[in-house]
Every structure is written in structure tokens, then in C-alpha cells.
Scaffold this active site. Structure first.
Site, mmCIF file in Angstrom:
data_model
loop_
_atom_site.group_PDB
_atom_site.id
_atom_site.type_symbol
_atom_site.label_atom_id
_atom_site.label_comp_id
_atom_site.label_asym_id
_atom_site.label_seq_id
_atom_site.Cartn_x
_atom_site.Cartn_y
_atom_site.Cartn_z
ATOM 1 N N ARG B 16 35.877 37.213 34.313
ATOM 2 C CA ARG B 16 35.663 38.617 34.694
ATOM 3 C C ARG B 16 34.885 39.354 33.605
ATOM 4 O O ARG B 16 34.116 40.266 33.891
ATOM 5 C CB ARG B 16 36.983 39.322 34.992
ATOM 6 C CG ARG B 16 37.980 39.335 33.863
ATOM 7 C CD ARG B 16 39.171 40.191 34.258
ATOM 8 N NE ARG B 16 40.280 40.059 33.326
ATOM 9 C CZ ARG B 16 41.308 40.883 33.270
ATOM 10 N NH1 ARG B 16 41.353 41.913 34.102
ATOM 11 N NH2 ARG B 16 42.284 40.708 32.422
ATOM 12 N N GLU B 64 39.556 51.146 49.794
ATOM 13 C CA GLU B 64 38.623 50.021 49.875
ATOM 14 C C GLU B 64 37.776 50.067 51.143
ATOM 15 O O GLU B 64 36.595 49.698 51.121
ATOM 16 C CB GLU B 64 39.385 48.688 49.786
ATOM 17 C CG GLU B 64 40.046 48.422 48.435
ATOM 18 C CD GLU B 64 41.367 49.161 48.254
ATOM 19 O OE1 GLU B 64 41.843 49.777 49.223
ATOM 20 O OE2 GLU B 64 41.914 49.140 47.136
ATOM 21 N N PHE B 89 42.541 42.598 47.735
ATOM 22 C CA PHE B 89 42.602 43.922 48.374
ATOM 23 C C PHE B 89 41.301 44.263 49.088
ATOM 24 O O PHE B 89 41.293 44.807 50.183
ATOM 25 C CB PHE B 89 42.892 45.001 47.326
ATOM 26 C CG PHE B 89 44.093 44.719 46.476
ATOM 27 C CD1 PHE B 89 45.221 44.117 47.032
ATOM 28 C CD2 PHE B 89 44.117 45.025 45.133
ATOM 29 C CE1 PHE B 89 46.338 43.837 46.252
ATOM 30 C CE2 PHE B 89 45.222 44.757 44.350
ATOM 31 C CZ PHE B 89 46.335 44.159 44.904
ATOM 32 N N HIS B 115 39.396 38.281 40.535
ATOM 33 C CA HIS B 115 40.727 37.680 40.566
ATOM 34 C C HIS B 115 40.919 36.769 41.768
ATOM 35 O O HIS B 115 41.950 36.784 42.441
ATOM 36 C CB HIS B 115 41.808 38.767 40.549
ATOM 37 C CG HIS B 115 41.872 39.521 39.271
ATOM 38 N ND1 HIS B 115 40.762 40.110 38.698
ATOM 39 C CD2 HIS B 115 42.896 39.790 38.422
ATOM 40 C CE1 HIS B 115 41.115 40.700 37.567
ATOM 41 N NE2 HIS B 115 42.388 40.517 37.373
ATOM 42 N N ASP B 123 50.781 38.535 38.345
ATOM 43 C CA ASP B 123 50.877 39.582 39.367
ATOM 44 C C ASP B 123 51.418 39.034 40.688
ATOM 45 O O ASP B 123 51.840 39.791 41.554
ATOM 46 C CB ASP B 123 49.514 40.247 39.600
ATOM 47 C CG ASP B 123 49.233 41.314 38.539
ATOM 48 O OD1 ASP B 123 50.190 41.764 37.892
ATOM 49 O OD2 ASP B 123 48.052 41.682 38.370
ATOM 50 N N ARG B 173 39.933 35.999 36.976
ATOM 51 C CA ARG B 173 40.572 36.615 35.819
ATOM 52 C C ARG B 173 40.512 35.703 34.606
ATOM 53 O O ARG B 173 40.467 36.178 33.462
ATOM 54 C CB ARG B 173 42.024 36.937 36.151
ATOM 55 C CG ARG B 173 42.776 37.630 35.034
ATOM 56 C CD ARG B 173 44.143 38.104 35.498
ATOM 57 N NE ARG B 173 44.865 38.707 34.393
ATOM 58 C CZ ARG B 173 45.588 38.018 33.510
ATOM 59 N NH1 ARG B 173 45.693 36.718 33.632
ATOM 60 N NH2 ARG B 173 46.202 38.635 32.522
#
Lengths: 279, 324
Positions: B16, B64, B89, B115, B123, B173
Site C-alpha cells: 500500500r 462509497e 467496502f 487491503h 481486522d 496491506r
């Protein structure tokens, strides 16, 4: 911009709206499929936009400095197609191909297929967000074009409409005007019973927009509101246009069943006669 | 053993961060590029652009769907928007808009899902994108890019801006070791890279699994099995020629991906192989399952996405090939 086009007066716009309504009925009848109710409710607004307000060039649909128009309530695209054809974006003969295989006129407007359509629409709540992007582009490029978006009142149930409303406020998009075609009816039934959206005026105001309310079938009021919208600085404008679904055809007016069905030949003849004889 | 160690690959910084640098460089050199972000600039690493070019950075907030459509509007007016958020997302929340406002219209917008996969780690499964490639796979006009190292990330970011039309890029990530030289990366959209030559089988990988495949190939070489490693950084358009050549020349294929097997890279490779030159195949990836919170390395091990898993699959497929 083609030089032979002159923005129309209110009486001329009224006559043009009758032509647009005629086109709507004829094309949906020919297709035996489509959405007459919401096309007719938006007919006066869309007529005022295309024949008075919008700086567009039918000879050059991709003109970078053109005003943008998005019919976010994409199922009502017959009114859009009628306006584009009458304005000269494509030959009127195409109107008879609506919803047929190989046509440039898809069931919901497709920017890849139809000259003058700037954004593909059909899933509700999205055209307005794309309009925010276009208005941002104008600001970023220092262009003076205006972005006009027509949404439905049923469409205001979509959360993304309010995401767009927040964004319009954040970037002070005074080059963006949203017109709510508030005909009070959605696919199944009346908006107020399906999922109430009122008070719409307070909602838009609370989201930081300048709000105007008009009779969406009074051409003088429409023109005045749209011209006022261009003068409001520092915030976007929302014009709440009170309309009648199916306006201009007595048996379609305010009847939910005419959201998405085509008239029979007999019904179409009655409809066309009523439109022709209207004041 | 750290990823890439067995293959002698040099460690690198998290992907990232590499993406953030590549994007900043692009914004610097191409004034049409603008960046949209959904309140995650420090996560996706678009932050550098936010700081250096605030007028070309739009934080859309937690919206989004709106972000995707606003991006479409910007693209339609001649900008090259990079629409970024965490993949899990962005694709799920914005899918309706990706389909209608970008894919169907073939709009020139770029979508970056950060990610990707399970290596976002702690997470947990609600934030993991184990289905992003399948979702974008359902949008036929989208090019799909999955870089495997810093050089391919830089090249992919440049290439996607130059490509006319919708492109999805998967960012990650975690770090992926250097595979290619930064100044001479053989990356081209739609052209798989032969990252290692070999005749006994081909390991087709994308993303983090390319380094794992190279490790596996080194382990297999110790046992006398020479594996070709194909870096399939572009999932659409698929490099059919390279895949058919791999089937024809090596006679056995293992695919490896940090994604659900259902609808991922492997199933698409299998379609090409089955149609043109059927050979035994094995598939390394996530079987129908969500995973859990944990350290990335532990997750990769527990859910079968390591070099050792590739080695097992490779030996099996070579046995199957020899039985034919």
C-alpha cells in the site's frame, strides 16, 4: 453551438411540450413497453431545459463546454429521447425503435448508444452522484457550464441521493441544479405510503441546498425557477417541482398502474387526441 | 521462513505504501489524474496525494456508492479519477454504481481496492476482500490488475492511467518482496510474465502468491522438479497464449491466489486450459470459507496459502501428469 437555435418563449415551450408528450405516447405504444407516467410528469421540465436552458450542440454532442443534463430517474428516458430527437441530436425515426433489438434507444438511457446522453442511468440514485462529479469537474477546470439533474421523489428513498446532497453542499456546487419531479407515485404505489420522503423541501434545505418549490406543469414557473437557479451562488439549488404522474392523459393521471405499462392502440389514440386538444 | 527468502528475493516495503508512492508520482506527471477517497487516505496511502495536491483530492466521506458515481462524472468530463478505498467496502458498497455508471458505459475510471485478500490480518473477515476479483470479474469492461511486487505495482499504476477504459487494481496491506528490477519491469497489461523457467509444471500465481510460487519452485528444484512460474498480473484480458503455452510445454498446472477459488484466477485459467489444451491442474486458494482475525503469516498458513501448500499441490499434479 449551432447558431440557428433560439431559446424558446413560454408559449413556444408549451407547444413544444405537447410535441414531446405526443412523441412519448407514440414511442411507448410502438415499443409496447416503457414508462409513460414518469415521462409525462417530467415533460414540461425537460422541455424547458432542452429548448431554453441547456447550452448544447446537437451537431457536436461531446462539446466539452456543454451544459450537462442527467435524467437520474432513468426509466423515464422516453421524455429524454423525445427532447433529444426534437432538438436534433438524432433523427426522429429512431423513436420508433425504442427498446427494440439494435436500437440506439435502450430501455434505460445508455451513454454509449445515444448521442446527447452523458451518463448511463437506470439504477436509481446514481445519476445525481455522477452529476456531482461533473459539477466538480467544472469547478476544477474553471468552466462555466451548468449541470442539471432530474430525480424522482420515489428515487429520493435511495440513500445515495443524500450522499450526493451532502457532497454538493461540501463543495458549494452552485453549478449544479437538481430538479425533483415530485409526482407522488413510484412503481408500486403512492410514495407517501410506500416510504414517505416528505418534507422534501426541509430535507434539501437541511442538507444546505437552496430550495425552490414550483408547479412543475406551469411553464412560466418552471422557466423562472430554472433561471433563478443559475443566479444562486455558493450553494447548489434544488427545485421541487410538484407534478402529476401521467400529466396530459386523463386516464393515466395520478394512477400508479401507469408507471410502467404501454397503452393499447385504442388508449394511445385517446391519449394523443387529449394531448393535441389540450390548452 | 519469510516470504521470498527461499527464492532469494529481497524484502520490500508494504504494497500500500508502494501504491501511495506510485500514485503520487502519477499525479505529479499527469494533470488529468484526480484521487477520490472514502475517509481512508491513511489506510490506502493516498494521503501523500491529499497533502501534496489537495485541489485534486476529494474525500467523499463514508459514502462509497456516491464516490464511485462522482468518479464516473469526473471521468466523463475528461479527468482520470482514481477511486480508492478498502476493497472489501468499495466493491460491495459501490457495486451497483461500478456496474451502471462505469462498467456498462465503459467509462475511463480507475478503481483501486486496497487491503485485498486475507493479509489485512487482524481486522478480520468483515474487512477482508476475498471475493473482489470475482466481483470485478462480473463487470465485463473492467481490466483487472493484481501486482506482485513493487516494480509491478509502479508499472501497473502507470499502465492503468494510460489505458482507456475501466481498470481495477488490487492493492495490499502487506509487503511483497522484490521480484523484478524497479527500473526494468517487464510489465504490460494482458501479458503474463514468466518469472521463472521450468519444464515439469507451471505454477500460475498473482499478487502475493507469485513470491510464494517462486519459493515453492526453489523448494521443488531441491527435489529435482523444475517449475515454471507465471506471474498472471492481469486477470482480464487473460493472456491465453501464455497459459496455453504453459499447458503444452509443461503438461501440468498449479494455480495459486489469495482469493476464493470460486470465481477467482484459477477457475478462469482452468477455463482456458480446458478449452485449448487440457492438462492436470490443482488449485491453491480459499475454499468456500471466510477466515478470521490474525497475523497475516498465520492466516496464510492456516488457510493453505503458503509455498509449502503450493509444493504439495505441485507434487500431486506432477504425479497425475506422469500417470497419463
Amino acid at each position: 453551438m449551432s447558431s440557428d437555435f433560439k431559446p424558446m418563449s413560454v408559449p413556444e415551450l408549451k407547444e413544444m411540450a405537447k410535441i414531446i408528450r405526443t412523441d412519448i405516447i407514440e414511442m411507448i405504444h410502438e415499443a409496447q413497453s416503457g414508462h409513460p407516467g414518469g415521462s409525462l410528469s417530467a415533460a414540461d421540465i425537460v422541455t424547458a431545459l432542452y429548448f431554453r436552458m441547456l447550452r448544447v450542440d446537437p451537431e457536436n454532442p461531446g462539446w466539452p463546454d456543454r451544459d450537462r443534463f442527467i435524467l437520474s430517474k432513468g426509466h423515464a428516458c422516453p421524455v429524454w429521447y423525445a427532447a433529444l430527437a426534437e432538438r436534433g441530436f438524432f433523427d426522429k425515426a429512431h423513436l420508433r425503435t425504442l427498446r427494440k433489438l439494435g436500437s440506439i434507444l435502450q430501455g434505460h438511457a445508455d451513454m454509449k448508444k445515444t448521442p446527447g446522453v452523458d451518463m448511463t442511468v437506470g439504477s436509481l440514485g446514481q445519476g445525481i452522484c455522477a452529476g456531482v462529479g461533473m459539477a466538480l469537474s467544472g469547478k476544477l477546470r474553471g468552466k462555466d457550464y451548468h449541470v442539471w439533474v432530474v430525480v424522482g421523489d420515489g428515487e429520493c428513498q435511495e440513500g445515495s441521493v443524500w450522499e450526493a446532497a451532502m457532497a454538493g453542499n461540501k463543495w458549494h456546487l452552485d453549478n449544479l441544479t437538481v430538479i425533483v419531479d415530485k409526482n407522488g407515485i413510484q412503481n408500486d404505489w403512492f410514495v407517501a405510503e410506500e416510504m414517505p420522503v416528505d418534507p422534501l423541501n426541509d430535507k434539501w434545505r437541511a442538507f444546505g441546498w437552496h430550495v425552490l418549490e414550483i408547479d412543475g406543469h406551469d411553464m412560466a414557473q418552471i422557466v423562472e425557477a430554472l433561471e433563478t437557479a443559475l443566479t444562486i451562488k455558493g450553494k447548489p439549488t434544488c427545485v421541487i417541482a410538484h407534478t402529476v404522474k401521467g400529466k396530459g392523459v386523463s386516464f393515466m393521471e395520478n394512477v400508479p398502474a401507469w408507471h410502467g405499462k404501454a397503452p393499447t392502440t385504442e388508449q394511445a389514440e385517446i391519449a394523443l387526441k387529449e394531448i393535441k386538444e389540450a390548452a | 521462513m519469510p516470504l521470498g527468502d527461499k527464492a532469494g528475493l529481497k524484502p520490500a516495503k508494504p504494497m500500500r505504501e508502494v501504491f501511495g508512492e506510485a500514485l503520487l508520482a502519477l499525479v505529479r506527471e499527469n494533470e488529468r489524474v484526480v484521487v477520490l477517497d472514502g475517509d481512508l487516505s491513511n489506510t490506502t496511502k493516498t494521503l501523500a496525494v491529499r497533502e501534496a495536491f489537495p485541489e485534486r483530492f476529494f474525500n467523499i466521506g463514508l459514502a462509497e456508492s456516491n464516490m464511485v458515481s462522482i468518479g464516473a462524472g469526473l471521468a466523463d468530463c475528461g479527468f482520470i479519477p482514481f477511486i480508492t478505498s478498502m476493497s472489501g467496502f468499495l466493491l460491495t458498497n459501490g457495486y451497483d454504481q461500478l456496474r451502471l455508471n462505469i462498467a456498462i458505459g465503459g467509462v475511463n475510471a480507475k478503481v483501486v481496492g486496497s487491503h485485498g485478500g486475507i493479509t489485512l490480518g487482524k481486522d478480520g473477515p468483515t474487512a477482508m476482500a476475498i471475493e473482489d476479483l470475482a466481483l470485478v470479474g462480473g463487470l465485463p469492461s473492467f481490466v483487472i490488475l493484481v501486482p506482485s511486487d513493487p516494480a509491478t505495482m509502479h508499472a501497473a499504476v502507470r499502465a492503468m492511467a494510460a489505458w482507456e477504459g475501466p481498470v481495477y487494481l488490487r492493492s495490499s496491506r502487506v509487503a511483497m518482496p522484490h521480484i523484478y528490477p524497479m527500473d526494468a519491469c517487464p510489465f504490460e497489461i494482458g501479458k503474463a510474465i514468466v518469472a521463472r523457467e521450468g519444464d515439469d509444471l507451471t505454477i500460475v500465481g498473482c499478487g502475493i502468491m507469485v513470491a510464494a510460487a517462486l519459493d515453492a519452485a526453489a523448494m521443488l528444484a531441491d527435489e529435482g522438479i523444475e517449475a515454471r512460474v507465471l506471474d498472471l498480473h492481469t486477470l482480464r484480458p487473460l493472456d491465453e497464449r501464455a497459459l496455453v503455452a504453459a499447458a503444452r510445454e509443461t503438461g501440468a498446472i498449479v494455480t495459486a491466489e489469495e482469493h476464493l477459488l470460486h470465481g477467482g484466477m484459477g477457475s478462469n485459467v482452468a477455463r482456458i486450459v480446458a478449452e485449448h489444451y487440457p492438462v492436470p491442474m490443482r488449485f491453491v486458494g480459499l475454499a468456500d470459507t471466510y477466515t478470521e482475525s490474525g497475523d497475516p503469516e498465520d492466516l496464510l498458513a492456516k488457510y493453505g496459502l503458503t509455498a509449502e501448500d503450493i509444493v504439495l499441490a505441485a507434487k500431486e499434479v506432477v504425479r497425475a501428469k506422469r500417470r497419463r
